[in-house]
Motif scaffolding. Sequence first.
Motif, PDB file in Angstrom:
ATOM      1  N   ASP A   4      14.830  23.862  26.929  1.00 31.10           N
ATOM      2  CA  ASP A   4      15.536  22.526  27.355  1.00 31.10           C
ATOM      3  C   ASP A   4      16.501  22.563  26.465  1.00 31.10           C
ATOM      4  OD1 ASP A   4      15.375  20.378  27.036  1.00 31.10           O
ATOM      5  OD2 ASP A   4      13.181  20.165  28.944  1.00 31.10           O
ATOM      6  N   ASP A   5      17.581  21.823  27.206  1.00 28.13           N
ATOM      7  CA  ASP A   5      18.634  21.390  26.170  1.00 28.13           C
ATOM      8  C   ASP A   5      17.979  20.403  24.699  1.00 28.13           C
ATOM      9  OD1 ASP A   5      20.154  22.604  27.298  1.00 28.13           O
ATOM     10  OD2 ASP A   5      21.678  21.606  28.020  1.00 28.13           O
ATOM     11  N   SER A  73      26.088  21.439  30.394  1.00 25.34           N
ATOM     12  CA  SER A  73      24.759  22.042  29.894  1.00 25.34           C
ATOM     13  C   SER A  73      25.235  22.773  28.777  1.00 25.34           C
ATOM     14  CB  SER A  73      24.417  22.518  30.868  1.00 25.34           C
ATOM     15  OG  SER A  73      24.739  24.269  30.519  1.00 25.34           O
TER      16      SER A  73
END
Lengths: 183, 327
Positions: A4-5, A73
């Motif tokens: 994930d980021d 994102s």
Amino acid sequence: MQKDDDEIIRALLGSDRKNKDEALRQFLTDRPWALNHVRQHGGSHEDGEDVFQDAVALLYEKVRENKFQGKSSLRTFFHRIVEWRWYSLKRKLRPQEVVSAGFEPEQREAAPDETFMREEEQQIVQKGKEMLGEKCREVLRLSEEGISQGEIAKELSFQSTNAVKQQARRCREQLKEFIRKML
Amino acid sequence: MSDAQLFEKIEAYLLGHLPQAEAQAFEQEIANDERLALEVKVQRLERAIINDIVRDSVKERLTKWQNEEPPKPPGNASGTAAAAAKNKRRKRIWLLLAAVLAGGVLAFIALKFWNGGKIEPQKPPATQPVAGEPGSEQNQPDLPQDTLVSPMENPVVNTPNEPQQPPAQPENKPPDLQKNEPQTPRSQQLAMEFAKYEPPTRRSSQNSAADSIFQLALAAFAKKDDRETLRLLDTPEAAGKSEMRYLRGHTWFRLKNFGEAAKAFESVATASGLRQEDAQWHLLLAYLAELPKTQAQFDQLKTTIQKAGRRHSHSADLEALLKKMGD
């Protein structure tokens, strides 16, 4: 496995080279998207490859410089960089086409890739890179990437971390001296 | 100020990390001090050189990894020219097969009439030529039509990372072909029923290129010219504006490309802004249209909106939707 980021950003800012590379490697999944984008907007496959690689390098730079604020994102941010990178490249390669397409951006500050340099400054950058020895380039690169001095010492066969520090300082001074002469 | 402090200050200034007032004061100082101005310039170029060295290294690594990447499975490499050529060939084969099959059916019908003694040579065949049959205007083997006009006008990006996209757009199909399609699922019907685009109530005060493009896109959307709308919205300015991404979502939604619509809505729904709640609601509808594939996302977003209760501008819509779904 997809990260994930937060994980990607932590890895990019961290000092572990393996994690860093893994995080950068994640963006290869967006390569087909980048190639498609460029092709659909009048570019060639090679243009697409250039834009994709530039965009990954730029995204890494923005993260290092703390310019990614997490408003979107990371993937969306990356896509915007690809779009802007291709736009900039196209403007450079085929300015007439870009202007006639009618989408000259007015709000330039919104561009994620905002590295406008004059021609002579670009030459200084190019020559400065070439002027530095291989060892200097590596010391400066690894330091900039946040790799620990212990690891740099190990990788580049320095006696101690102090030697790495001294070498980095010398390289920077050499670089500054060169730039001053060129200006 | 020591050299180290000055270095840090210039660094912070170059990276845009100084507070606005401090940055302005520093700029004033630079304007009045030639030596400082030179120092800032040197440091900026030094930074540019080091960044460039890192960039080169990243690109080298990427090239190496790309070469190491295992070959993509067929149909998954839509980003390459080879894959596009392969798709073209595949489409041609299918069209050829469809033409042969249609010809066979027509010959069979003709033979049946002939053998039954019902010779009605002037009677036209019962069916009109279908897309893909010889003689039909739709018999363009290489899809999509818009690529013949300009690559800009083909906004369909079908990458391996976007598996939710349906493979074809329905809007260019002739009515006959649409008649033969399977019935629209109930969830999709509901999603279409509840989706509604409301243009912004006030115009942007900035008379920018982005604003002009948005106005043109709005006009195209109102005329139901979805292709033109997407073409207009497929520009760098549009990418940065949530209002434009929101409109893009609605355009894809109307084209029944719910995967693309969801992507556009998602980018607006996840950032705070005027359209956040509208985008959340339409994202939910896009998920609804693709049920059961998107069940998990649908449930999660539904819960988020339910939790917000009356504070969410679409809570009543959600209640009405759930009621209908329960019917």
